[in-house]
Design a protein around this motif. Sequence first.
Motif, PDB file in Angstrom:
ATOM      1  N   GLN A 143      53.125  39.262  45.132  1.00 13.47           N
ATOM      2  CA  GLN A 143      51.811  39.148  44.509  1.00 13.47           C
ATOM      3  C   GLN A 143      50.913  38.317  45.429  1.00 13.47           C
ATOM      4  OE1 GLN A 143      52.349  37.513  40.564  1.00 13.47           O
ATOM      5  NE2 GLN A 143      54.223  38.698  40.273  1.00 13.47           N
ATOM      6  N   GLY A 170      41.175  43.541  39.050  1.00 10.04           N
ATOM      7  CA  GLY A 170      40.231  42.443  39.074  1.00 10.04           C
ATOM      8  C   GLY A 170      38.995  42.797  38.256  1.00 10.04           C
ATOM      9  N   LYS A 189      39.376  37.249  40.162  1.00 12.35           N
ATOM     10  CA  LYS A 189      39.412  37.756  41.529  1.00 12.35           C
ATOM     11  C   LYS A 189      40.420  38.884  41.645  1.00 12.35           C
ATOM     12  CE  LYS A 189      43.007  34.775  43.487  1.00 12.35           C
ATOM     13  NZ  LYS A 189      43.353  33.836  44.570  1.00 12.35           N
ATOM     14  N   THR A 190      40.229  39.701  42.650  1.00 14.02           N
ATOM     15  CA  THR A 190      41.127  40.841  42.862  1.00 14.02           C
ATOM     16  C   THR A 190      42.515  40.355  43.254  1.00 14.02           C
ATOM     17  OG1 THR A 190      39.293  42.250  43.553  1.00 14.02           O
ATOM     18  CG2 THR A 190      41.511  42.944  44.174  1.00 14.02           C
ATOM     19  N   ARG A 191      43.499  40.837  42.531  1.00 13.47           N
ATOM     20  CA  ARG A 191      44.889  40.476  42.805  1.00 13.47           C
ATOM     21  C   ARG A 191      45.675  41.734  43.143  1.00 13.47           C
ATOM     22  NH1 ARG A 191      46.152  35.316  41.438  1.00 13.47           N
ATOM     23  NH2 ARG A 191      44.653  34.185  40.150  1.00 13.47           N
ATOM     24  N   ASN A 214      49.555  43.568  43.900  1.00 14.11           N
ATOM     25  CA  ASN A 214      50.972  43.498  43.555  1.00 14.11           C
ATOM     26  C   ASN A 214      51.695  44.610  44.308  1.00 14.11           C
ATOM     27  OD1 ASN A 214      52.951  42.238  41.384  1.00 14.11           O
ATOM     28  ND2 ASN A 214      53.373  44.429  41.484  1.00 14.11           N
ATOM     29  N   ASP A 266      50.797  34.647  46.226  1.00  7.71           N
ATOM     30  CA  ASP A 266      50.862  34.030  44.902  1.00  7.71           C
ATOM     31  C   ASP A 266      52.244  34.090  44.281  1.00  7.71           C
ATOM     32  OD1 ASP A 266      48.105  33.513  45.002  1.00  7.71           O
ATOM     33  OD2 ASP A 266      47.655  35.535  44.257  1.00  7.71           O
TER      34      ASP A 266
END
Length: 950
Positions: free
Chosen positions: A949, A274, A186-188, A190, A900
Amino acid sequence: MNVKLRVLSAGVLFFLGQNTFAQRSQKDTINKETQIEEVVMVGYVKKSVSSLTGSMTALKSADIDTPSAISVDQALQGKVPGVVVNTTSGTPGSFQDIRIRGVGSFTASNSPLFVIDGVPMVNGNTTADNASASPSLSTLSALASINNDDIESIVVLKDASSTAIYGARGSNGVIVITTKRGAKGKTRFNLDTSVGFQNEAYNKLKMLSGAQRLSLLKDGIANQFNQTQDEAMQTIIDNDLGGYSLWDGKEYGWQDLLTKKNAGLYSVNLNASGGDAKSTFYASLGYNKTESTSIANPFERITGLFSYKRDLTDKVSFESSFTGSWLKQNPILEAGSFFGNPYLTRVLISPWVRPYNADGSYNIDEFSDMTSIANTLYTQANNVIWQKQMRALINNKVDYKIIKNLTFTSRLNVDFLFNDYKAYYNRYHGDAKDANGSSERRMSQNFNLVTINQLNYIVKFDKHRIDASAFFEYQKNQQDVLSGYGENIPADGLTNIDNTSANYSTGSNYEDWKNTSYFGTLNYSYNNKYILDATIRREGSSRFASGNRFGTFWSIGGAWNLHKENFMPDVVNELKLRGSYGITGNSGVGLNRYQATLAYDIAYGQNGAAYANNFGNPNLTWEKSKTYDLGLDFAFFDSRLSGSIEYYNRYTYDLLQSVPLSRTTSFTSQAQNLGAMRNQGIEASLKFDVIRSNSFNWNIFGSIATVNNRIEKLATGGDGLPIDVYAGSVYRKAEIGLPFMSWYMPTWAGVNTQTGAPEWYLNGVDGERTSNYNAAKRVFQGTAIPKYTGGFGTGLSYKNIFLNANFYYAGGHKIYEQYAQFYMRTNSFTLASYNGSEDLLNAWQKPGDVTDVPVLSYSQNDNFHATSSRHLYDGSFIRLKDITLGYNLPKDFIKNIGIDGLSLTVRGTNLWTYVFDKGLKLDPEVSAAGYTTLTTPPVKSIIFGVNVQF
């Protein structure tokens, strides 16, 4: 958590980051040994660590996480044994001199090759292309256009086995940069924000106050004319020495006025990554604003990176990345004896001159009556000087799996670099006053095209593994420059050339060069124990004549993974013996040097004219290096104790030298390949995990690298003697058997205790002394090349808290304080015209005084300021490069707010410096030339930040 709430949380944390002065944490501070073997990018190919035969050091993104470093080269110092980063200027975005394993050339490039995502790049000081009228402007590094936050890893290649694949560009080492790529899932997101402030790291040089200068001026006059102090004061008044009548008796701290204290630093970086089963992406956007510790306007940069990878079919994959950047630097005139240099100004300007008038306006009317230096506060506020850089870097790669073990890879890279320089000087005060103002504009564009085609074959059978590749590479570089200049500006507010009306000049030039290469690599391993590595490259360059255009470069290396042998005890986790030998080249010579050329930049009778400007040498060829390397890598006790030690020996020959010619040729010299030089030394590193546990970890580490440099051969002149590369220099001399960049000058013997006169040793060593400077013999006084460098530090973590510290040290070399020739004079130059160092307060007063500063005398010239070992200092120092304290918020807490990860850090850079020679007042981090210069010094900073994140 819905998208709207995620965006809202990110915005709140972005605001929090700016108000809590936070910056991202260093992740994975304590790295644990994993079962998956590490793979590193060593240029064109990836290799497992066990299959490496060459000398290389790999750094991850956390290792270069230094927000105060605008360009990545600044973050390398102390991180890689054998790599020395020389600070040419602390101005944000400035170019840094990098030397890997010493200096290998007299006149050609000593800089390493930079490779970004597998493609050789052209990097250097772009100011040299832009500022023809002001060659000593703050440098601007092409690497400053790359955002450090977008870098995944850096690998430094040092020996022939690692660098021979780059042929004629690998002689000075290679720095391989790999940018970040996406990952499946999945797209993360930062987000990093950082805010901080910075000041000069080390500067102990203090200048005379107004009262001190007056006191010493009276001493100088009294000593010169045998007067009393009262009589000397009257002489000052009667002759208005130094513009004394205009001094109001107040103290003006020009050093503080021309220094920006607590200069601000701010950056924000946002990235996302991602992918799915067939494709991945990575995208980033970054902004940096950094103020200089001088009074120049801040440096600004905007960067963006987008990379995309897609499996088009089962056999074909495509990868593309685009990096774009825009930056603006407001340079200052530095690194030279220019009155427009604010660092020269704050040292030499008369402390009697007031900066402002009574009404608060800038004082410019009385400046010329008291000093020839302009009011730098006024010129900085009323002149317009900037340079902008725009860069587009495009990488495309296609992989085609022809059969099971055979893959074809094609890369196409385009690097476009556009530089724009503008300089407007006002018409009232400063350098362009007599011209009624001036304006200059200079634009340059550099287009670099690289194509690489690779055929890779990998086969495994029984315990054998063969990895073979064949390559074809083509590189073309083009540069265009357009410039204009004019004087006499009729009105305020006009800053462009179009508004000038006198002394117009225009210019344009074009240059290009090409490289073509055929090369191959072979890596063979048996049972992953015995490794054989070989490279051969045939390369041609347009920098040389057709008969010498191609050269062959090669290397062979071997390694033995002893830890995989059955007889090794279990406590041995790694024990690898490796060695290599090969030949690399250096093509960093000037364009068209091999050609006999004409120049057309003059006029005769208002008509164009030509003249011969280069004698040429069709036999000109590559400078070459023979390098052998022997190393041992080890890890014991579950890798708690690990490190390496290696010995290298690099012999460089066919070095270019200017050889005198008969004047009947109408030229004085010709470039020829005749010199030779050797660098050898030892590099060692050690790391020990003192404590390992689930909640508390502590490690210590250190490294050292030595360099023994020696000139082996010099061209011979018509008199049969070796030709001195530094002929005519009062600082240096090149001599067979001595190190390159050797200091060669008279030896200081002290001040005569009875007369106060300066003295030097007559024979240059000891014994008889003389006050006649010209009679003192010049002798070898050491070298500017550090004989040893290294780093050490520690890392601790307790639950969610971590602390890391890194130190850097260098020594065994000498630094010359070049500008002592100005502020250490014992006469009217410092006492009436300009200003002197506080060291002059220690001047000899009466018979019996023991001091290292001669007697002051108003009109004498005792040569105390002249070149000698008096102003040569031990360059050894230790510096705390980085110290970071961070806190990772507990996962249970951050999950409640829908993210996250959240980390808070405070980082210090260059907070402490210890200089072994207390006489050295300026920063010990100097350029590769070894001189202290009145430029923007390195900075110390404190930076706070947050990393989120989500």
